[in-house]
Design a protein around this motif. Structure first.
Motif, PDB file in Angstrom:
ATOM      1  N   ASP A 205      -0.264   8.727  -4.353  1.00  0.00           N
ATOM      2  CA  ASP A 205      -1.353   8.138  -5.136  1.00  0.00           C
ATOM      3  C   ASP A 205      -1.141   8.559  -6.585  1.00  0.00           C
ATOM      4  N   TYR A 224      -4.097   3.952  -8.527  1.00  0.00           N
ATOM      5  CA  TYR A 224      -4.018   3.400  -7.172  1.00  0.00           C
ATOM      6  C   TYR A 224      -3.994   4.526  -6.151  1.00  0.00           C
ATOM      7  N   ASP A 237      -1.177   0.062  -1.192  1.00  0.00           N
ATOM      8  CA  ASP A 237      -1.819   0.586  -2.392  1.00  0.00           C
ATOM      9  C   ASP A 237      -3.059  -0.234  -2.736  1.00  0.00           C
ATOM     10  N   ASP A 238      -4.145   0.447  -3.058  1.00  0.00           N
ATOM     11  CA  ASP A 238      -5.389  -0.198  -3.474  1.00  0.00           C
ATOM     12  C   ASP A 238      -5.766   0.237  -4.886  1.00  0.00           C
ATOM     13  N   TRP A 239      -6.456  -0.674  -5.611  1.00  0.00           N
ATOM     14  CA  TRP A 239      -6.983  -0.342  -6.925  1.00  0.00           C
ATOM     15  C   TRP A 239      -8.012   0.777  -6.804  1.00  0.00           C
ATOM     16  N   THR A 255     -13.173   0.526  -6.015  1.00  0.00           N
ATOM     17  CA  THR A 255     -11.901   0.261  -5.353  1.00  0.00           C
ATOM     18  C   THR A 255     -11.814  -1.229  -5.024  1.00  0.00           C
ATOM     19  N   GLU A 257      -9.141  -4.234  -2.803  1.00  0.00           N
ATOM     20  CA  GLU A 257      -7.938  -4.751  -2.152  1.00  0.00           C
ATOM     21  C   GLU A 257      -8.235  -6.157  -1.657  1.00  0.00           C
ATOM     22  N   SER A 263      -0.050  -4.204  -1.017  1.00  0.00           N
ATOM     23  CA  SER A 263      -0.066  -3.183  -2.066  1.00  0.00           C
ATOM     24  C   SER A 263      -0.427  -3.793  -3.415  1.00  0.00           C
ATOM     25  N   GLU A 264      -1.469  -3.244  -4.027  1.00  0.00           N
ATOM     26  CA  GLU A 264      -2.000  -3.735  -5.302  1.00  0.00           C
ATOM     27  C   GLU A 264      -2.345  -2.536  -6.172  1.00  0.00           C
ATOM     28  N   ARG A 265      -2.019  -2.618  -7.465  1.00  0.00           N
ATOM     29  CA  ARG A 265      -2.164  -1.451  -8.324  1.00  0.00           C
ATOM     30  C   ARG A 265      -2.839  -1.781  -9.646  1.00  0.00           C
TER      31      ARG A 265
END
Length: 334
Positions: A205, A224, A237-239, A255, A257, A263-265
């Motif tokens: 992270d 993330y 990966d989540d915001w 957060t 997604e 996976s998102e950043r």
């Protein structure tokens, strides 16, 4: 870059209508037998009230890639440059600068250096004189220890008017496990407060970007967390965006997604005229599975989403890496 010069760093200045005002390429020289890689890159830029631009990145110089800091005046003329190579008994095999802040007196920079000749990271942070580039706060380092699978990497820096500053990034605490890490220092580089958080799955992270709310002095940090099963094909990966007070006490958290396993950043944040939070990064298109640009506006009061949009991106496109606000307009780059 030109033939034999690999990659050049690039800075361009544009007016509000996106007309190019000036451009400048940074080149450490021709590739020389592996000693000079000439892989020159710029990762971040900050502007002061006079239009001076401080840029940071990595120079592919001999004998090792350097921590690059440059400042330009409002006409695009280089005012100074200050490359740095970290040494502590054993010379670092590489270093790079990834975060910068500027005011009328100081340029604040942060980044990462390879620690003691092994595959490991160490945070590096400096304060430079705006006029001359001279370092007036010597290297402030942070190192969680030897960990070759999850490096300590600094990503962003921001400073208050009193000279205190905050650095955000990742702390490699265990094998395959880097945590969100935030450190607030006084004006002499002494640690005041720190915050460390694992995303809950003992995976990589990272905090990526930081902004300071000018009235309260509160800190907004974006990055993330990996809620998947590993750091490779099983990554998810989540915001994550968190607001902290001056003592790094959490005030709210946001957060995001789209779908599980995607996976998102967050890569960058900035504040608009109401001090609401502009968040730039990428999401995953549920239909195509490709990365798409994503920009969100979050309420500074409680972190709820106020607005947002996405743009489709092709398979080879770069995701959003930066966001800025000025004169009622939002600028993004990717």
């Amino acid at each position: 870059g030109d033939a034999g010069h690999a990659t050049d760093g690039y800075i361009g200045r544009y007016d509000l209508n996106m007309n190019l005002v000036f451009e400048y390429a940074l080149d450490s020289g021709a590739v020389a037998g592996g000693a000079v890689t000439s892989e020159d890159k710029l990762f971040a830029v900050a502007l002061d009230d006079d239009g001076h631009a401080a840029t940071v990145g990595q120079g592919g110089e001999s004998p090792v890639p350097t921590f690059w800091v440059h400042e330009y005046d409002e006409l695009g003329i280089e005012a100074w440059s200050n490359p740095y190579t970290y040494t502590d008994g054993i010379s670092s095999a590489w270093q790079m600068a990834t975060g910068v802040d500027i005011d009328n007196d100081s340029v604040w920079t942060t980044g990462t250096g390879q620690r003691d000749g092994v595959v490991n990271g160490r945070w590096l942070s400096f304060r430079h004189d705006t006029l001359t580039g001279a370092v007036n706060l010597t290297n402030v380092t942070y190192d969680a220890g030897q960990n070759t699978d999850a490096m300590d990497e600094a990503q962003g820096i921001a400073a208050w008017d009193d000279g205190t500053f905050v650095v955000v990034g990742a702390s490699g605490t265990d094998t395959d496990d880097a945590d969100w890490h935030i450190r607030r220092y006084d004006s002499y580089g002494a640690l005041l407060f720190e915050f460390t958080e694992d995303g809950g799955f003992n995976l990589n992270d990272s905090a990526m970007s930081v902004a300071i709310e000018p009235t309260s002095g509160d800190i907004f940090v974006g990055g993330y967390i990996n809620v998947g099963t590993n750091n490779a094909a099983g990554a998810n990966d989540d915001w994550q965006v968190i607001r902290f007070d001056l003592e790094l006490t959490e005030l709210w958290r946001h957060t995001f997604e789209t779908t599980a396993g995607a996976s998102e950043r967050v890569n960058a944040i900035a504040l608009d005229e109401d001090d609401d939070v502009l968040v730039a990064g990428y999401a995953i298109d549920a239909t195509t599975g490709l990365k798409i640009w994503r920009l969100s506006e979050l309420s500074e009061g409680d972190g709820t989403q106020l607005d947002g949009r996405t743009w489709p991106a092709g398979a080879g496109d770069m995701v959003l890496e930066g966001v800025a606000f000025g004169d009622g307009r939002v600028a993004v780059i990717g």
